[in-house]
Scaffold this motif. Structure first.
Motif, PDB file in Angstrom:
ATOM      1  N   MET A  95       0.652  -1.202  -0.012  1.00  0.00           N
ATOM      2  CA  MET A  95      -0.159   0.152  -0.035  1.00  0.00           C
ATOM      3  C   MET A  95       0.889   1.218   0.010  1.00  0.00           C
ATOM      4  SD  MET A  95      -1.415   0.258   3.990  1.00  0.00           S
ATOM      5  CE  MET A  95      -2.771  -0.519   3.581  1.00  0.00           C
ATOM      6  N   ARG A  96       0.336   2.470  -0.586  1.00  0.00           N
ATOM      7  CA  ARG A  96       1.061   3.503  -0.715  1.00  0.00           C
ATOM      8  C   ARG A  96       1.229   4.218   0.591  1.00  0.00           C
ATOM      9  NH1 ARG A  96      -0.333   7.992  -3.246  1.00  0.00           N
ATOM     10  NH2 ARG A  96      -2.447   7.691  -3.012  1.00  0.00           N
ATOM     11  N   LEU A  97       2.423   4.745   0.815  1.00  0.00           N
ATOM     12  CA  LEU A  97       2.727   5.539   2.093  1.00  0.00           C
ATOM     13  C   LEU A  97       2.507   6.970   2.248  1.00  0.00           C
ATOM     14  CD1 LEU A  97       5.752   3.544   3.223  1.00  0.00           C
ATOM     15  CD2 LEU A  97       3.696   3.054   3.789  1.00  0.00           C
ATOM     16  N   PHE A  98       2.394   7.484   3.232  1.00  0.00           N
ATOM     17  CA  PHE A  98       2.230   9.335   3.072  1.00  0.00           C
ATOM     18  C   PHE A  98       3.529   9.824   2.666  1.00  0.00           C
ATOM     19  CE2 PHE A  98       3.170  13.200   5.286  1.00  0.00           C
ATOM     20  CZ  PHE A  98       2.218  14.057   4.533  1.00  0.00           C
ATOM     21  N   ASP A  99       3.721  10.562   1.669  1.00  0.00           N
ATOM     22  CA  ASP A  99       5.104  10.895   1.210  1.00  0.00           C
ATOM     23  C   ASP A  99       6.184   9.897   0.890  1.00  0.00           C
ATOM     24  OD1 ASP A  99       3.712  13.320   0.910  1.00  0.00           O
ATOM     25  OD2 ASP A  99       5.201  14.327   2.485  1.00  0.00           O
ATOM     26  N   GLY A 100       5.742   8.692   0.652  1.00  0.00           N
ATOM     27  CA  GLY A 100       6.571   7.549   0.844  1.00  0.00           C
ATOM     28  C   GLY A 100       7.369   7.234   1.959  1.00  0.00           C
ATOM     29  N   ILE A 101       6.912   7.915   3.141  1.00  0.00           N
ATOM     30  CA  ILE A 101       7.695   7.578   4.451  1.00  0.00           C
ATOM     31  C   ILE A 101       7.104   6.715   5.383  1.00  0.00           C
ATOM     32  CG2 ILE A 101       8.404   9.180   6.647  1.00  0.00           C
ATOM     33  CD1 ILE A 101       8.319  11.573   4.762  1.00  0.00           C
ATOM     34  N   LEU A 102       5.931   7.078   5.721  1.00  0.00           N
ATOM     35  CA  LEU A 102       5.136   6.057   6.779  1.00  0.00           C
ATOM     36  C   LEU A 102       3.737   5.838   6.491  1.00  0.00           C
ATOM     37  CD1 LEU A 102       6.787   7.837   9.985  1.00  0.00           C
ATOM     38  CD2 LEU A 102       6.833   5.385   9.437  1.00  0.00           C
ATOM     39  N   PRO A 103       3.073   4.892   7.259  1.00  0.00           N
ATOM     40  CA  PRO A 103       1.495   4.610   6.616  1.00  0.00           C
ATOM     41  C   PRO A 103       0.758   6.006   6.960  1.00  0.00           C
ATOM     42  CG  PRO A 103       2.372   2.975   8.102  1.00  0.00           C
ATOM     43  CD  PRO A 103       3.413   3.643   7.959  1.00  0.00           C
TER      44      PRO A 103
ATOM     45  N   GLY B 130      -2.439  12.205   1.290  1.00  0.00           N
ATOM     46  CA  GLY B 130      -2.836  11.627   2.445  1.00  0.00           C
ATOM     47  C   GLY B 130      -2.946  12.750   3.466  1.00  0.00           C
ATOM     48  N   LEU B 131      -2.869  12.155   4.815  1.00  0.00           N
ATOM     49  CA  LEU B 131      -3.248  13.000   5.928  1.00  0.00           C
ATOM     50  C   LEU B 131      -2.067  13.379   6.579  1.00  0.00           C
ATOM     51  CD1 LEU B 131      -6.458  11.856   7.253  1.00  0.00           C
ATOM     52  CD2 LEU B 131      -6.274  13.416   5.481  1.00  0.00           C
ATOM     53  N   GLY B 132      -0.902  12.547   6.496  1.00  0.00           N
ATOM     54  CA  GLY B 132       0.286  12.342   7.533  1.00  0.00           C
ATOM     55  C   GLY B 132      -0.073  11.152   8.324  1.00  0.00           C
ATOM     56  N   TRP B 133       0.773  10.893   9.388  1.00  0.00           N
ATOM     57  CA  TRP B 133       0.931   9.749  10.031  1.00  0.00           C
ATOM     58  C   TRP B 133       0.733  10.104  11.684  1.00  0.00           C
ATOM     59  CZ3 TRP B 133       5.770  11.913   8.470  1.00  0.00           C
ATOM     60  CH2 TRP B 133       6.575  12.484   9.275  1.00  0.00           C
ATOM     61  N   SER B 134       0.299   9.011  12.257  1.00  0.00           N
ATOM     62  CA  SER B 134       0.124   8.906  13.717  1.00  0.00           C
ATOM     63  C   SER B 134       1.374   8.000  14.196  1.00  0.00           C
ATOM     64  CB  SER B 134      -1.370   8.386  13.881  1.00  0.00           C
ATOM     65  OG  SER B 134      -1.213   8.222  15.555  1.00  0.00           O
ATOM     66  N   ALA B 135       2.059   8.714  15.040  1.00  0.00           N
ATOM     67  CA  ALA B 135       3.034   7.833  15.797  1.00  0.00           C
ATOM     68  C   ALA B 135       2.193   6.774  16.677  1.00  0.00           C
ATOM     69  CB  ALA B 135       4.196   8.857  16.575  1.00  0.00           C
ATOM     70  N   LEU B 136       1.567   7.157  17.172  1.00  0.00           N
ATOM     71  CA  LEU B 136       0.872   6.137  18.343  1.00  0.00           C
ATOM     72  C   LEU B 136       0.293   4.917  17.592  1.00  0.00           C
ATOM     73  CD1 LEU B 136      -0.967   8.748  20.888  1.00  0.00           C
ATOM     74  CD2 LEU B 136       1.257   7.259  20.992  1.00  0.00           C
ATOM     75  N   ASP B 137      -0.412   5.296  16.427  1.00  0.00           N
ATOM     76  CA  ASP B 137      -1.128   4.269  15.631  1.00  0.00           C
ATOM     77  C   ASP B 137       0.042   3.232  15.201  1.00  0.00           C
ATOM     78  OD1 ASP B 137      -3.358   5.533  16.311  1.00  0.00           O
ATOM     79  OD2 ASP B 137      -4.039   5.925  14.206  1.00  0.00           O
ATOM     80  N   ILE B 138       1.107   3.905  14.488  1.00  0.00           N
ATOM     81  CA  ILE B 138       2.069   2.893  13.847  1.00  0.00           C
ATOM     82  C   ILE B 138       2.807   2.006  14.933  1.00  0.00           C
ATOM     83  CG2 ILE B 138       4.109   2.966  12.743  1.00  0.00           C
ATOM     84  CD1 ILE B 138       3.269   5.630  11.269  1.00  0.00           C
TER      85      ILE B 138
END
Length: 443
Positions: A140-148, A170-178
């Motif tokens: 699956m595609r990542l946000f800016d190719g960085i993280l989910p 995308g919206l960015g990433w959540s460190a807690l979710d990841i």
């Protein structure tokens, strides 16, 4: 079988044990860093001493499952049978709502491992289910190719916003979710070594170093202008749970694990409750809920600090019941009316027992006796009160849909939202009762 063959077969267990050893070493290092960095007592350190008065409750692992346990587990598993997409292997965050986050996907993995431990599904089915989802996560595609990204469409695996509408970037990433997802991947490796190549493929795609700075967890958020803003993420409770998950793969999250730097204590029902000094979403005073503490106990097993915190948080809820006669088992939860998500706190927004919306508004009328927390406290501590809680929520179980969120305190009606997180916690709690913390790969 040759020594070499055995070594290859056990490789994921070896890697996991090494990572766990590294994590324990990091926890020890955190204490040393704290001692070296603070030559004078800090406010947080002084307030930590208040928890020395708390006698930690013993854990209630029974080593077996009753008929009622297995019946309740089967009801909870029905949610996943109904809501798993056969193509992507992902699970709807709420019944028939095809969106998910990394937190919720982690919950699905926890639920699947728990269901297999309880004998609801075979090991073959568990491996197949998790393997399909891992295949999706690895492509699956990542946000800016960085993280989910913060959210994905369950049916397509595409990036979406919180309304489940496609968004190109995308919206960015959540460190807690990841971090929650990373912890779930550790559980997968410990329980199903044959899936280690797939978990490795997923983790190798994610630039996890981007969400850690100087031991703190960093979320990625978009400004209205579309610029990426990096913000510290996590408050006392969630932050330490997430830090433990990252430590399992050797990441140095010492600041995130340190609870005392931002700790204040507020008395609720005569008990010291851990509260974060930082604002929640920079809007309202941070809140304390049950969720991260029960996750810590069910998945990793409490450490000395989290057990004391959890004991106080649980006992405050029991004390409220003893004082008022009102059943109390609060945490974050979905609700079946707008705004559809609330944080029912022990302390939040500057007051005890506040119910807060995502934006920081009070909504005490939606306080819920939550199904997941009732089952979790009962599995962890097994008191007369926790049994009363389970007796209240267990009849809500729908054999065709799973367990709903719980009971509205105000009028006793059912909070009829059915979610992945609630049914996952029910399964994790019932598996804990029989087998102990999820991190144990041996059964």
């Amino acid at each position: 079988m040759s020594f070499k063959s055995n070594l290859i077969k056990a490789r994921s267990h070896i890697i996991f044990l090494v990572a766990l050893g590294c994590g324990l070493a990091l926890v020890t290092a955190i204490d040393k860093r704290g001692s070296a960095a603070n030559t004078a007592p800090t406010t947080g350190g002084a307030e930590m001493t208040q928890f020395e008065t708390i006698s930690p409750l013993p854990l209630a692992i029974t080593g077996s499952s009753s008929e009622a346990d297995l019946s309740n587990a089967a009801i909870a598993w029905r949610y996943f049978e109904n809501n798993t997409d056969p193509t992507t292997g992902l699970v709807n965050s709420a019944h028939n709502y095809p969106s998910t986050t990394m937190w919720e996907t982690g919950s699905y993995f926890v639920a699947t491992i728990s269901a297999e431990r309880l004998g609801l599904i075979s090991e073959t089915e568990a491996i197949s289910r998790i393997g399909t989802a891992l295949d999706t996560l690895s492509t699956m595609r990542l946000f800016d190719g960085i993280l989910p990204n913060k959210a994905y469409n369950v049916r397509t695996g595409e990036l979406v916003n919180y309304a489940n509408e496609p968004v190109e970037r995308g919206l960015g990433w959540s460190a807690l979710d990841i971090a929650r997802m990373v912890g779930a991947l550790a559980h997968v490796e410990a329980n199903y070594p044959e899936l280690a190549p797939k978990t490795t493929a997923v983790l190798n795609r994610w630039d996890l170093g981007q969400m850690i700075e100087d031991g703190a967890l960093i979320g990625g958020n978009l400004t209205p202008e579309g610029a990426l803003r990096r913000d510290q993420e996590g408050r006392v409770g969630y932050e330490q749970y997430a830090a433990k998950a990252m430590m399992l793969f050797g990441f140095d999250t010492y600041r995130a694990y340190d609870a005392q730097s931002h700790l204040m204590v507020r008395e609720v029902e005569g008990l010291p409750i851990p509260v974060d000094t930082r604002l929640h979403r920079n809007i309202t005073p941070a809140f304390t809920v049950s969720e991260p503490y029960v996750f810590d106990g069910l998945e990793f097993g409490f450490d000395a600090r989290s057990l004391r915190f959890a004991t106080a948080i649980y006992q405050a809820q029991e004390a409220r019941y003893r004082e008022t006669g009102t059943l109390t088992a609060v945490s974050e939860s979905h609700i079946d009316v707008a705004p559809y998500f609330i944080y029912s706190s022990i302390w939040g927004g500057g007051a005890p027992w506040a119910v807060m919306t995502f934006s920081g508004d009070r909504l005490d009328s939606r306080r819920t006796v939550t199904t997941k927390i009732s089952f979790a406290w009962d599995a962890l501590f097994g008191t007369d009160y926790t049994r009363t809680l389970v007796e209240a929520v267990a009849p809500l179980g729908d054999p065709e849909k799973g367990f709903p969120e719980g009971i509205y305190e105000i009028d006793g009606t059912t909070n009829g939202s059915f979610t992945v997180n609630t049914n996952a916690v029910v399964l994790a709690a019932l598996a804990f009762r029989a087998h102990g913390p999820l991190i144990r790969g041996d059964q």
